[in-house]
Scaffold this motif. Structure first.
Motif, mmCIF file in Angstrom:
data_model
loop_
_atom_site.group_PDB
_atom_site.id
_atom_site.type_symbol
_atom_site.label_atom_id
_atom_site.label_comp_id
_atom_site.label_asym_id
_atom_site.label_seq_id
_atom_site.Cartn_x
_atom_site.Cartn_y
_atom_site.Cartn_z
ATOM 1 N N ILE A 122 -25.978 18.866 38.563
ATOM 2 C CA ILE A 122 -27.945 19.818 37.703
ATOM 3 C C ILE A 122 -26.608 19.571 36.407
ATOM 4 C CG2 ILE A 122 -29.893 20.255 37.179
ATOM 5 C CD1 ILE A 122 -29.096 21.740 40.154
ATOM 6 N N PRO A 123 -27.564 18.923 35.666
ATOM 7 C CA PRO A 123 -26.617 19.462 34.167
ATOM 8 C C PRO A 123 -28.182 20.067 33.217
ATOM 9 C CG PRO A 123 -28.051 17.193 33.704
ATOM 10 C CD PRO A 123 -28.294 17.253 35.569
ATOM 11 N N MET A 124 -27.331 20.477 31.866
ATOM 12 C CA MET A 124 -27.916 21.317 31.594
ATOM 13 C C MET A 124 -28.336 20.417 29.987
ATOM 14 S SD MET A 124 -29.675 24.243 32.786
ATOM 15 C CE MET A 124 -29.476 24.804 31.824
ATOM 16 N N ALA A 162 -19.780 24.561 36.953
ATOM 17 C CA ALA A 162 -18.544 24.141 36.508
ATOM 18 C C ALA A 162 -19.086 24.596 35.221
ATOM 19 C CB ALA A 162 -18.748 23.017 36.991
ATOM 20 N N GLY A 163 -17.872 25.029 34.695
ATOM 21 C CA GLY A 163 -18.298 25.026 33.266
ATOM 22 C C GLY A 163 -17.923 26.263 32.822
ATOM 23 N N GLY A 164 -16.866 27.233 31.724
ATOM 24 C CA GLY A 164 -17.086 28.601 31.600
ATOM 25 C C GLY A 164 -17.234 28.674 30.167
ATOM 26 N N GLY A 165 -17.855 27.544 29.490
ATOM 27 C CA GLY A 165 -18.436 28.439 28.446
ATOM 28 C C GLY A 165 -19.886 28.906 28.273
ATOM 29 N N VAL A 202 -16.964 28.438 37.451
ATOM 30 C CA VAL A 202 -15.273 27.580 37.763
ATOM 31 C C VAL A 202 -15.342 26.865 36.204
ATOM 32 C CG1 VAL A 202 -14.619 25.179 39.318
ATOM 33 C CG2 VAL A 202 -16.112 26.626 39.835
ATOM 34 N N ASP A 203 -13.890 26.949 35.451
ATOM 35 C CA ASP A 203 -13.569 26.403 35.094
ATOM 36 C C ASP A 203 -12.216 25.908 35.230
ATOM 37 O OD1 ASP A 203 -14.905 26.022 31.655
ATOM 38 O OD2 ASP A 203 -12.464 26.796 31.909
ATOM 39 N N ALA A 261 -21.605 22.325 33.534
ATOM 40 C CA ALA A 261 -22.159 22.488 32.105
ATOM 41 C C ALA A 261 -20.646 22.466 31.834
ATOM 42 C CB ALA A 261 -22.499 23.799 32.144
ATOM 43 N N ALA A 262 -19.957 21.644 32.108
ATOM 44 C CA ALA A 262 -18.566 21.567 32.055
ATOM 45 C C ALA A 262 -18.058 20.841 31.038
ATOM 46 C CB ALA A 262 -17.663 20.845 33.153
#
Length: 426
Positions: A122-124, A162-165, A202-203, A261-262
């Motif tokens: 699922i994108p954001m 997924a993605g630590g921003g 997760v990043d 969100a990577a």
């Protein structure tokens, strides 16, 4: 003097600021093109996705916004190609002639070529993504209340981000807050069964919020851990098959929800030469945001890369403030040129960065003077800045009301699964 025809592709931060500033001059007629008929405030999409705001809180119709502005038109459609020799742009719905063409399309989700992630995660990036995430999340909770299979329930309740921003941190923090304050009230069946819901962030990097200061990274890491988020750093998602997330370190996680969100990437535009693109497919522009190799085509915001600003020799960060400032600067330059004056090179004024983690938890970095804030004061700064940044008074009032309810009750009543019927989708 006949008004110059200005066509803007994209109605995000960059495009809308360019259009609104340029509408003050009678020397221009502006047509703003967007695939949606509304502008939306992307930094708050995660709150739509988690049921703390409605889509209407962060969105506003272009035609309503442009009421009373005689030199702006809106055209709904998608960009197809530009024919530079004829100063003509082809849309999915029509064609337009232009004196100036501006690309302000922002970015799209980068799945790094992982096809299964593209198909099932699922994108954001837009309102549709946010509503899809909300529906998906609530449906998985409903399914978890009735399944008798403990392994299936665990997969339904596990959430992997997924993605630590900023987006990944904010989504993880909000999910953790809901787990702490809401789920046991909304889903007593899950509370009674003792079912465990784990949230993983997760990043691939060594830190969360890598663009921010070391203090913000450390404070965010500690705050997320206290909320119960399980953080996995230096970890790449390799694949997502049959409800299993595969990592490059040979670890796996079972989940029916992978929120992506990577990363982001710009898009290529038919009619623009390959030599005009730089890193991440971003259009290379000069100090006035004119696209390399073109005469009257410009790019602003996330879709461009500008290396002429001595403070940012590798290009500006892809954040809202850059888009806003480039849109306003380009409008001033067009007006200056029409009045026989010299344009001004773009210089980015960094106003700082911030991210919210949860209730009374946020981090903020200010560049001049170099200051770091955390906790309630950073949270209050985040609330204030995001509130005043919404596009109009109506959105600000509705959002403030929802935030006040959520703050004092630690709850919200917007968790509804709303989907069109199959006939309507067709």
């Amino acid at each position: 003097m006949e008004a110059k025809e200005v066509v803007i592709i994209g109605g995000g931060f960059a495009g809308i600021n360019l259009a609104m500033e340029l509408s003050r001059s009678e020397n221009f007629h502006i047509t703003l093109v967007d695939r949606n008929n509304y502008n939306f405030f992307s930094p708050l999409l995660y709150q739509v996705a988690t049921g703390f705001l409605e889509a209407s809180n962060v969105s506003y119709p272009f035609r309503k916004l442009f009421q009373g502005k005689k030199n702006i038109n809106f055209r709904m459609g998608e960009f197809k190609k530009v024919i530079q020799a004829e100063n003509r742009v082809v849309l999915s719905t029509s064609e337009l002639k232009y004196d100036y063409l501006i690309f302000a399309t922002g970015t799209e989700t980068n799945f790094f070529g992982i096809e299964n992630v593209k198909q099932h995660a699922i994108p954001m990036k837009n309102v549709n993504d946010a509503l899809e995430m909300r529906n998906h999340y609530l449906q998985k909770l409903e399914q978890a209340t009735i399944t008798k299979d403990e392994n299936e329930r665990r997969k339904l309740l596990n959430m992997v981000v997924a993605g630590g921003g900023p987006t990944g941190v904010e989504v993880s923090g909000m999910l953790a807050e809901m787990k702490k304050h809401t789920l046991h009230k909304d889903y007593p069946e899950l509370a009674a069964s003792g079912a465990e819901s784990n949230i993983y962030l997760v990043d691939a990097g060594a830190h969360v919020l890598s663009p921010m200061s070391a203090e913000s990274q450390s404070d965010t890491y500690d705050a997320l851990k206290k909320l119960g988020v399980i953080i996995k750093l230096n970890t790449h998602v390799k694949d997502y098959v049959n409800d299993i997330v595969y990592f490059d370190n040979n670890e796996t996680l079972e989940t029916k929800t992978l929120i992506w969100a990577a990363g982001v990437i710009s898009q290529a535009f038919d009619g623009i030469a390959a030599e005009s693109y730089g890193r991440g497919k971003r259009l290379m522009v000069d100090e006035y945001n004119k696209v390399s190799g073109t005469q009257n085509i410009y790019a602003i915001g996330d879709t461009c890369i500008q290396t002429t600003d001595e403070q940012f020799p590798n290009g500006h960060p892809q954040v809202a403030q850059v888009a806003i400032q480039q849109g306003r600067n380009l409008a001033k330059n067009f007006i200056a040129i029409s009045n026989g004056k010299e344009p001004q090179a773009f210089k980015y004024h960094d106003k700082g960065t911030m991210a919210i983690i949860g209730r009374n938890k946020a981090v903020a970095d200010l560049p001049k003077p170099k200051l770091h804030f955390k906790g309630f004061i950073a949270w209050f700064m985040w609330v204030f800045i995001h509130l005043i940044s919404l596009i109009n008074y109506r959105n600000r009032v509705k959002t403030l009301y929802n935030w006040m309810i959520a703050y004092f009750t630690k709850d919200q009543s917007l968790r509804m699964i709303i989907r069109p019927s199959k006939d309507e989708e067709a």
